[in-house]
Motif scaffolding. Structure first.
Motif, short mmCIF file in Angstrom:
data_model
loop_
_atom_site.label_atom_id
_atom_site.label_comp_id
_atom_site.label_asym_id
_atom_site.label_seq_id
_atom_site.Cartn_x
_atom_site.Cartn_y
_atom_site.Cartn_z
N VAL A 1 0.84 -1.20 0.00
CA VAL A 1 0.00 0.00 0.00
C VAL A 1 0.88 1.25 0.00
O VAL A 1 0.63 2.20 -0.74
N PHE A 2 1.92 1.25 0.84
CA PHE A 2 2.94 2.31 0.83
C PHE A 2 4.15 1.73 0.09
O PHE A 2 4.78 0.79 0.57
N SER A 3 4.48 2.28 -1.06
CA SER A 3 5.54 1.74 -1.90
C SER A 3 6.64 2.78 -2.07
O SER A 3 6.44 3.82 -2.70
N LEU A 4 7.79 2.50 -1.50
CA LEU A 4 8.90 3.47 -1.49
C LEU A 4 9.53 3.62 -2.86
O LEU A 4 9.74 2.64 -3.57
N ARG A 5 9.81 4.86 -3.25
CA ARG A 5 10.56 5.16 -4.47
C ARG A 5 11.84 5.92 -4.08
O ARG A 5 11.81 6.78 -3.19
N ASP A 6 12.93 5.62 -4.78
CA ASP A 6 14.20 6.26 -4.44
C ASP A 6 14.25 7.69 -4.99
O ASP A 6 13.27 8.21 -5.53
N GLU A 7 15.42 8.31 -4.88
CA GLU A 7 15.55 9.72 -5.30
C GLU A 7 15.39 9.89 -6.80
O GLU A 7 15.26 11.02 -7.30
N PHE A 8 15.44 8.79 -7.56
CA PHE A 8 15.21 8.84 -9.01
C PHE A 8 13.80 8.35 -9.37
O PHE A 8 13.51 8.08 -10.54
N SER A 9 12.93 8.22 -8.36
CA SER A 9 11.54 7.76 -8.51
C SER A 9 11.46 6.30 -8.95
O SER A 9 10.42 5.86 -9.42
N TRP B 1 -0.87 -5.88 10.19
CA TRP B 1 -1.91 -5.23 10.99
C TRP B 1 -2.25 -3.83 10.50
O TRP B 1 -2.59 -2.93 11.28
N ASN B 2 -2.15 -3.61 9.18
CA ASN B 2 -2.48 -2.30 8.59
C ASN B 2 -1.63 -1.17 9.17
O ASN B 2 -2.11 -0.03 9.31
N LEU B 3 -0.39 -1.47 9.51
CA LEU B 3 0.56 -0.46 9.95
C LEU B 3 1.44 -0.09 8.76
O LEU B 3 2.10 -0.96 8.18
N TYR B 4 1.45 1.19 8.39
CA TYR B 4 2.13 1.63 7.19
C TYR B 4 3.35 2.48 7.55
O TYR B 4 3.25 3.42 8.35
N ASN B 5 4.46 2.16 6.92
CA ASN B 5 5.73 2.84 7.20
C ASN B 5 5.99 3.87 6.11
O ASN B 5 6.30 3.52 4.97
N GLY B 6 5.87 5.14 6.45
CA GLY B 6 6.06 6.20 5.48
C GLY B 6 7.42 6.87 5.55
O GLY B 6 7.64 7.88 4.88
N ARG B 7 8.34 6.30 6.30
CA ARG B 7 9.66 6.94 6.42
C ARG B 7 10.40 6.91 5.09
O ARG B 7 10.39 5.91 4.38
#
Length: 311
Positions: free
Chosen positions: A157-165, A177-183
């Motif tokens: 659901v939260f999908s990390l993209r690097d500095e080049f997207s 448990w529906n815990l999303y990491n947005g760091r």
């Protein structure tokens, strides 16, 4: 904790929560999580049905306050006129902010070049990634669903993209448990998919339940089309039809909308929501598998584009 899939099985048609209620609640929770975690989120909005449902959910999530996000559309210049008219009308009706990144502008500046096949869908990546960087968007909502295509099924659901997207499947984070990491580090951003657990049928059933207006292109209508690669395509300035391709008028509708050069129509007489829902329920092909030429370029076409920054 019970998964959304399990809740769909146990609550559909019984008790206070049906499966659409569960999916809606999850999506609203995701929108509110992003509003709390990120500084400059943006919603991709094209006027297609998934982005329409996504906007409807965002409006619900923050009502009666306005949606606290900008909208972004990467305009190929080969969009269906009905969809662009709908996009502008919805933005004006709700008083939303819309940022348009134009593929044509990049072609005019010499940054991008037209493809021999006329399709501009793959050309969206550069305008999208450059706009994200220049506007400093740190969370980008997309309407992708896991049932659409196997590369999208890999997404969190939260999908990390690097500095080049760019997307690296190996950097996917667990979401127990529906815990999303947005760091994310400076320059990185997160793509967010509130409809991840929805199916095409769920989307249509929700549209019916919520009485959401759609562009007319999604319902059966007569249109001049021609046959190419087992799909009915609309003639247009993008380069179709070629010699030997005959234009004919047929009763068709669109299951998904994108660049006219790669979005095929399906033969259909489904002119109402109930008829569309019955048609989708009986289909054994995904909407992208049946109607998107850009996904047929190779077995890994979508994943390759996602690695480069595409949605």
């Amino acid at each position: 904790m019970t998964t959304v899939a399990a809740l769909r099985d146990t609550t559909a048609g019984q008790g206070p929560l049906g499966h659409l209620d569960v999916l809606e609640s999850e999506a609203v929770h995701i929108f509110r999580e992003v509003a709390g975690e990120f500084e400059r989120p943006v919603i991709l909005f094209s006027g297609g049905k998934d982005s329409i449902v996504m906007l409807h959910l965002a409006l619900k999530a923050f009502a009666p306050a306005p949606v606290p996000f900008t909208l972004l559309h990467v305009d190929t210049g080969h969009n269906f006129p009905e969809v662009i008219e709908y996009r502008d009308r919805v933005v004006a009706h709700h008083g939303l902010r819309l940022h348009v990144a134009s593929v044509q502008d990049y072609i005019d500046r010499g940054v991008l070049r037209e493809r021999p096949d006329g399709t501009r869908n793959p050309l969206q990546t550069v305008p999208l990634t450059e706009t994200i960087q220049s506007e400093k968007f740190d969370a980008v909502f997309g309407g992708g669903r896991r049932d659409e295509e196997k590369a999208r099924a890999k997404e969190r659901v939260f999908s990390l993209r690097d500095e080049f997207s760019q997307w690296d499947p190996r950097r996917q984070r667990p979401e127990l448990w529906n815990l999303y990491n947005g760091r994310h580090a400076p320059g990185e951003h997160v793509r967010v998919f509130p409809l991840s657990n929805w199916t095409e049928l769920d989307v249509w059933q929700y549209i019916k339940r919520e009485a959401i207006e759609l562009p007319s292109i999604y319902f059966a209508h007569e249109r001049e089309v021609f046959r190419r690669d087992s799909m009915w395509l609309t003639a247009g300035e993008w380069g179709g039809p070629k010699d030997g391709e005959t234009v004919e008028k047929r009763l068709i509708r669109y299951r998904t909308v994108g660049d006219m050069s790669c979005t095929g129509a399906v033969d259909s007489d489904a002119a109402t929501l109930d008829q569309v829902i019955a048609e989708i329920a009986a289909s054994r092909l995904t909407e992208r598998g049946a109607t998107r030429a850009d996904d047929k370029l190779s077995e890994a076409a979508m994943e390759d584009r996602k690695r480069e920054g595409y949605f």
